[in-house]
Write an enzyme that holds these catalytic residues in place. Structure first.
Site, PDB file in Angstrom:
ATOM      1  N   ARG A 174       1.009  -1.255   0.292  1.00 51.31           N
ATOM      2  CA  ARG A 174      -0.011  -0.037   0.018  1.00 51.31           C
ATOM      3  C   ARG A 174       0.898   1.271  -0.028  1.00 51.31           C
ATOM      4  O   ARG A 174       0.542   2.224  -0.679  1.00 51.31           O
ATOM      5  CB  ARG A 174      -0.910  -0.032   1.270  1.00 51.31           C
ATOM      6  CG  ARG A 174      -1.986   1.018   1.183  1.00 51.31           C
ATOM      7  CD  ARG A 174      -3.019   1.063   2.151  1.00 51.31           C
ATOM      8  NE  ARG A 174      -4.086   0.222   1.654  1.00 51.31           N
ATOM      9  CZ  ARG A 174      -5.318   0.665   1.082  1.00 51.31           C
ATOM     10  NH1 ARG A 174      -5.415   1.810   0.709  1.00 51.31           N
ATOM     11  NH2 ARG A 174      -6.297  -0.238   0.727  1.00 51.31           N
ATOM     12  N   GLU A 233      -9.706   5.791   7.331  1.00 45.94           N
ATOM     13  CA  GLU A 233      -8.285   5.822   7.319  1.00 45.94           C
ATOM     14  C   GLU A 233      -8.004   7.359   6.489  1.00 45.94           C
ATOM     15  O   GLU A 233      -7.105   7.968   6.998  1.00 45.94           O
ATOM     16  CB  GLU A 233      -7.771   4.820   6.623  1.00 45.94           C
ATOM     17  CG  GLU A 233      -7.813   3.619   7.528  1.00 45.94           C
ATOM     18  CD  GLU A 233      -7.198   2.532   6.634  1.00 45.94           C
ATOM     19  OE1 GLU A 233      -8.087   1.763   5.692  1.00 45.94           O
ATOM     20  OE2 GLU A 233      -6.181   2.043   6.778  1.00 45.94           O
TER      21      GLU A 233
HETATM   22  N1  MTE Z   1     -12.621   5.234  14.718  1.00 47.74           N
HETATM   23  C1  MTE Z   1     -12.590   4.768  15.743  1.00 47.74           C
HETATM   24  N2  MTE Z   1     -13.424   5.483  16.593  1.00 47.74           N
HETATM   25  N3  MTE Z   1     -11.920   3.749  16.434  1.00 47.74           N
HETATM   26  C2  MTE Z   1     -10.840   2.976  15.396  1.00 47.74           C
HETATM   27  O1  MTE Z   1     -10.484   2.022  16.186  1.00 47.74           O
HETATM   28  N4  MTE Z   1     -10.233   2.473  13.471  1.00 47.74           N
HETATM   29  C3  MTE Z   1      -9.653   3.060  12.003  1.00 47.74           C
HETATM   30  C4  MTE Z   1     -11.030   3.741  11.507  1.00 47.74           C
HETATM   31  N5  MTE Z   1     -11.573   4.666  12.364  1.00 47.74           N
HETATM   32  C5  MTE Z   1     -10.925   3.099  14.324  1.00 47.74           C
HETATM   33  C6  MTE Z   1     -11.695   4.485  13.648  1.00 47.74           C
HETATM   34  C7  MTE Z   1      -9.310   2.260  11.054  1.00 47.74           C
HETATM   35  S1  MTE Z   1      -7.747   1.776  11.164  1.00 47.74           S
HETATM   36  C8  MTE Z   1     -10.181   1.552  10.176  1.00 47.74           C
HETATM   37  S2  MTE Z   1      -9.385   0.630   8.807  1.00 47.74           S
HETATM   38  C9  MTE Z   1     -11.576   1.837  10.024  1.00 47.74           C
HETATM   39  O2  MTE Z   1     -11.873   2.736  11.084  1.00 47.74           O
HETATM   40  C10 MTE Z   1     -12.370   0.713  10.005  1.00 47.74           C
HETATM   41  O3  MTE Z   1     -13.510   0.908  10.057  1.00 47.74           O
HETATM   42  P1  MTE Z   1     -14.658   1.152   8.663  1.00 47.74           P
HETATM   43  O4  MTE Z   1     -14.170   0.220   7.672  1.00 47.74           O
HETATM   44  O5  MTE Z   1     -16.050   0.707   9.355  1.00 47.74           O
HETATM   45  O6  MTE Z   1     -14.360   2.428   8.512  1.00 47.74           O
HETATM   46  C1  QUE Z   2      -5.303  -2.849   3.170  1.00 49.48           C
HETATM   47  C2  QUE Z   2      -5.311  -3.692   4.540  1.00 49.48           C
HETATM   48  C3  QUE Z   2      -5.042  -4.991   4.439  1.00 49.48           C
HETATM   49  C4  QUE Z   2      -4.514  -5.399   3.314  1.00 49.48           C
HETATM   50  C5  QUE Z   2      -4.508  -4.757   1.979  1.00 49.48           C
HETATM   51  C6  QUE Z   2      -4.748  -3.481   2.104  1.00 49.48           C
HETATM   52  C7  QUE Z   2      -5.267  -5.736   5.431  1.00 49.48           C
HETATM   53  C8  QUE Z   2      -5.116  -7.136   5.332  1.00 49.48           C
HETATM   54  C9  QUE Z   2      -4.442  -7.521   4.191  1.00 49.48           C
HETATM   55  C10 QUE Z   2      -4.175  -8.975   3.961  1.00 49.48           C
HETATM   56  C11 QUE Z   2      -3.376  -9.366   2.920  1.00 49.48           C
HETATM   57  C12 QUE Z   2      -3.140 -10.868   2.525  1.00 49.48           C
HETATM   58  C13 QUE Z   2      -3.853 -11.853   3.467  1.00 49.48           C
HETATM   59  C14 QUE Z   2      -4.378 -11.431   4.578  1.00 49.48           C
HETATM   60  C15 QUE Z   2      -4.877 -10.048   4.805  1.00 49.48           C
HETATM   61  O1  QUE Z   2      -4.183  -7.018   3.372  1.00 49.48           O
HETATM   62  O2  QUE Z   2      -5.582  -5.222   6.627  1.00 49.48           O
HETATM   63  O3  QUE Z   2      -5.180 -12.357   5.337  1.00 49.48           O
HETATM   64  O4  QUE Z   2      -3.447 -13.057   3.205  1.00 49.48           O
HETATM   65  O5  QUE Z   2      -5.339  -7.757   6.429  1.00 49.48           O
HETATM   66  O6  QUE Z   2      -4.590  -2.727   0.905  1.00 49.48           O
HETATM   67  O7  QUE Z   2      -6.050  -3.001   5.356  1.00 49.48           O
HETATM   68 MO1  MOS Z   3      -7.409  -0.408   9.556  1.00 53.25          MO
HETATM   69  S1  MOS Z   3      -5.192   0.022   9.709  1.00 53.25           S
HETATM   70  O1  MOS Z   3      -7.270  -1.060   7.933  1.00 53.25           O
HETATM   71  O2  MOS Z   3      -7.592  -1.433  10.540  1.00 53.25           O
END
Ligand code: MTE
Ligand code: QUE
Ligand code: MOS
Length: 807
Positions: A305, A753
């Site tokens: 990514r 994110e």
């Molecule tokens: N917001 C809160 N309040 N708490 C969290 O742990 N995690 C973030 C984001 N916002 C998070 C948050 C992350 S890393 C992700 S990937 C997304 O929420 C996941 O939730 P969504 O896919 O439903 O947006």
């Molecule tokens: C964003 C993500 C994830 C990702 C790729 C993204 C992620 C994740 C994995 C992943 C990849 C290969 C696997 C697996 C998980 O890829 O959260 O089990 O075999 O777990 O662009 O957030």
């Molecule tokens: Mo969020 S870092 O994809 O859990």
């Protein structure tokens, strides 16, 4: 109308149930962990005899007690507990289970482990020189980079050092496991990925998945930190529960959690860039190295990514990005909001700043001239077209709304005066964009399933694979469904995520929780709705006295039958979510009633319709599966459509730095985010604000201090997350109106994110504040990320701090 988070009233009154709020069972045991204080060592001996003698100690467990002592989300390369050798400080060696938390804590201290300390790799540079890597190196390339670099009128090369950060969720890792009859185990975990918990426990204990149920009601924050790393914690509880046949609970302290669990991957990136005299980038050659820690975890996907976001908002005709994950002796680093994105974006934004500095241009002009447009300069280095690109408009809107040019002028004037008259405060301003790709870059993860049940009173229970971590995925799905059925949101209950209802799920991650699970749930509801619509059409023709609620018991009327579902089961038929369902769209569901659009007076209440459906033996439940359409990214060639769409935004940050203390104050932030058609604006604004502030901590004050690989800053006393005092003095956030995000459910865009990446504007604004200083008129200031107070002082007084090296 702003509707609050469905848990808001429970959180503020203390009624929300988290895992450790579960009532303790009489025979429950409490688990403490024993982990290595050394980054790399041989385990010579473990003496647990004194702990065993302690009254109340019920068992001590080691890696050998697992049926298979191995796990890993992408690569299965990590022991659940180390047996002969430890590879990071914080790696678990043993578990002690006791009848009370106090006895377990006491027993933990009595377990003696003898180590033989081995040399440890604790920097990316050492890993590179020793060729200590995780997986192979990856490359994404377009054009002829070598030639284009050589023929560019201007070139520069440099590097960027990016440090990690702790997730600092309020609820540490926790799990409770209950042994059930016939070899079953029920696990309550604080995990973003219940299927992974089920999987790891099943392998670890040698039990079939049918015996393992993982339930996640909510997390007190996850932020990526509970995507993979919640699983071994749950496996510890499951192991003890299985061995002792008693409920087992593990609750990490903040200190243990911070020491044991992995963080945002540190990165060290080098680059060569070629550009013309107008600041247009002609070629970029970038090498990304990340610190993966001791085991693979998610680092290879995070690196991917980062590589896919090294362009950020900019069209770079000739571009090569090479990525390599390094194996060190740190805790395995893991997902953290933004995944690899922020590490690619920080690099390209620094490059833009350096180009502007070299050409004595305003960095905003360099950004605008390189920005993706909607004509030819709109394909990424991995050959995905940037559709419905709002970036140029976002730039120009924010530039005028926040009066960038006027403030730029007055800030520059202030800095000249400050340097002439030796004032301590310097000011800086910077406007940076984000373009964040929405989808897992691993295609098979982009699927979800949902179970929707309508009960006979017309209320709904909905189960999906999405987990609630505070981000509001439950609210979003509930609003999506209730709107579809014309019901109040309160009529929909989102059930705890459980692997016995939604199996083979992906983690709630990559910001796609609502996009995937909301879409699956909406498909399910639309199928039920099509049956209800068909029924309603027939009911309108029949006098109410002959309806089934009066007649079904007697069987005096013929049953009404409707097609099971008028809809195709092909989720790709939903490539355009803005269009309604094709058939039965004449039947409207509104305000708790159902009517034909040509005759709105003749209404049936939703409740009556449900009662009729039941008495006519029409199914009121659906299970549905959904996958993102059109993903074509090929990891081997590094080409194709990696994302369903992009979430975009811009932020302008103004900072002041104190030259005596190195302290940064964020004076003002203006943000415009394109979130398509928001489902719940209040929640989205919360995500934008929270994500930005979380990122602000990463780029300014959150510094992890290690000694020989052991984390020293493992509590808020030594690890500085932003407080309310640190938030911008003026903070303006608005959403951009965009009805055109057709590929995604209801035309919405993911918000979880992307806003975090806008924090880079603070880091570049800090650099901006320094550029009038005599020593930085030629060379761009050199600072690590985060630009802590110490880092700023070092950059201000390089001579003074030459010999001052922080660990
Ligand atoms: N917001 C809160 N309040 N708490 C969290 O742990 N995690 C973030 C984001 N916002 C998070 C948050 C992350 S890393 C992700 S990937 C997304 O929420 C996941 O939730 P969504 O896919 O439903 O947006
Ligand atoms: C964003 C993500 C994830 C990702 C790729 C993204 C992620 C994740 C994995 C992943 C990849 C290969 C696997 C697996 C998980 O890829 O959260 O089990 O075999 O777990 O662009 O957030
Ligand atoms: Mo969020 S870092 O994809 O859990």
């Amino acid at each position: 109308m702003h509707k609050p988070h469905d848990s808001a009233h429970l959180h503020v009154t203390g009624q929300s149930e988290f895992v450790d709020d579960r009532i303790r069972m009489q025979n429950e045991v409490f688990i403490e962990v024993i982990y290595s204080p050394h980054a790399h060592a041989k385990i010579k001996s473990i003496d647990s005899s004194r702990a065993r003698q302690l009254c109340g100690v019920e068992g001590i467990f080691f890696g050998q007690d697992f049926h298979e002592n191995l796990w890993g989300t992408i690569f299965r390369d990590q022991p659940l507990m180390a047996t002969s050798e430890v590879n990071f400080a914080g790696e678990v060696i043993a578990l002690v289970a006791a009848t009370s938390p106090a006895i377990a804590a006491q027993a933990r201290k009595l377990i003696q482990v003898q180590y033989e300390i081995l040399p440890a790799i604790l920097t990316i540079q050492d890993a590179i020189s020793q060729e200590s890597f995780i997986a192979g190196s990856r490359k994404i390339e377009r054009g002829d980079v070598t030639h284009a670099l050589k023929s560019s009128p201007n070139q520069l090369q440099n590097n960027i050092i990016i440090r990690g950060a702790d997730h600092f969720y309020l609820e540490s890792n926790v799990a409770v496991a209950y042994p059930k009859e016939d070899g079953q185990i029920e696990i309550h975990s604080s995990s973003q990925h219940p299927s992974e918990v089920q999987h790891v426990v099943s392998h670890g204990l040698g039990l079939p998945s049918k015996n393992i149920t993982c339930i996640v009601k909510r997390m007190g924050g996850g932020f990526g930190g509970k995507e993979s790393q919640a699983a071994p914690i749950a496996a510890y509880a499951a192991l003890v529960a299985h061995k002792l046949n008693r409920p087992a609970r593990i609750v990490l302290t903040k200190d243990d959690d911070m020491i044991m669990t992995g963080k945002r991957n540190p990165f060290e990136n080098t680059y060569q860039v070629g550009f013309d005299d107008n600041g247009r980038i002609l070629a970029l050659d970038a090498q990304l190295f990340s610190d993966g820690g001791a085991y693979a975890d998610l680092s290879t996907s995070i690196m991917e990514r980062a590589m896919l976001h090294s362009d950020n908002a900019y069209y770079i005709p000739h571009m090569r990005v090479v990525g390599q994950v390094c194996r060190t002796h740190f805790h395995p680093h893991t997902a953290f909001r933004g995944f690899g994105g922020p590490k690619g974006v920080a690099m390209i934004e620094k490059i833009i700043e350096e180009i502007a500095h070299a050409l004595k241009m305003d960095p905003l002009d360099v950004r605008k001239i390189n920005c993706y447009d909607n004509h030819e300069r709109n394909t990424t280095h991995y050959d995905q077209k940037v559709e419905n690109n709002c970036l140029p408009k976002l730039f120009s809107d924010l530039e005028s709304e926040c009066q960038y040019r006027r403030r730029r002028k007055s800030i520059d004037e202030h800095n000249q005066l400050a340097i002439r008259t030796n004032l301590s405060v310097l000011k800086g301003i910077s406007l940076t964009p984000v373009k964040f790709g929405i989808s897992f870059t691993t295609r098979f993860l982009n699927q979800a399933n949902a179970l929707v049940i309508i009960h006979r009173d017309g209320s709904l229970q909905v189960s999906t694979g999405a987990t609630e971590m505070g981000q509001g995925v439950n609210v979003r799905i509930a609003e999506l469904l209730s709107t579809e059925l014309g019901l109040p949101r309160t009529q929909v209950r989102m059930m705890p995520t459980s692997t016995d209802k939604n199996a083979n799920t992906s983690p709630t991650a990559a910001s796609s929780g609502t996009d995937l699970n909301g879409a699956a749930a909406l498909l399910a509801v639309r199928r039920i709705k099509s049956r209800l619509s068909a029924l309603a059409l027939k009911l309108f023709e029949i006098p109410e006295s002959r309806w089934a609620r009066h007649t079904a018991g007697l069987g005096t009327e013929a049953e009404i039958s409707v097609p099971n579902s008028i809809e195709t089961n092909d989720p790709n038929a939903h490539a355009d979510w803005n269009s309604g369902i094709a058939s039965f769209s004449d039947i409207q569901f509104q305000d708790g009633h159902v009517f034909h659009k040509d005759n709105p007076q003749k209404r049936i209440s939703f409740h009556s319709l449900i009662v009729e459906a039941y008495h006519n033996r029409i199914s009121l439940s659906e299970y549905s599966h959904y996958k993102f359409p059109g993903l074509s990214f090929n990891k081997l060639t590094g080409k194709g459509d990696a994302f369903l769409y992009f979430t975009q935004g811009v932020a302008c940050s103004e900072v002041s730095i104190d030259r005596d203390t190195g302290e940064t104050k964020v004076q003002r932030v203006d943000i415009i985010m394109d979130l398509g058609r928001p489902i719940n604006e209040a929640l989205d604004l919360g995500q934008v604000t929270g994500g930005f502030i979380q990122g602000m901590g990463w780029v300014t004050s959150e510094k992890l201090f290690y000694k020989d690989g052991l984390l020293l800053s493992h509590a808020p006393s030594t690890y500085k997350i932003p407080s309310i005092q640190d938030t911008p003095r003026e903070f303006n956030v608005r959403l951009f109106n965009n009805n055109e995000n057709r590929p995604n459910v209801r035309g919405t865009k993911a918000a979880g994110e992307p806003p975090l990446l806008l924090c880079i504007s603070i880091w570049t604004a800090i650099h901006d504040a320094m550029k009038h200083l005599p020593n930085y008129r030629q060379a761009y200031p050199t600072m690590e990320l985060p630009a802590t107070n110490e880092e700023i002082l070092k950059a201000l007084y390089p001579e003074k701090f030459k010999r001052w090296n922080t660990p």
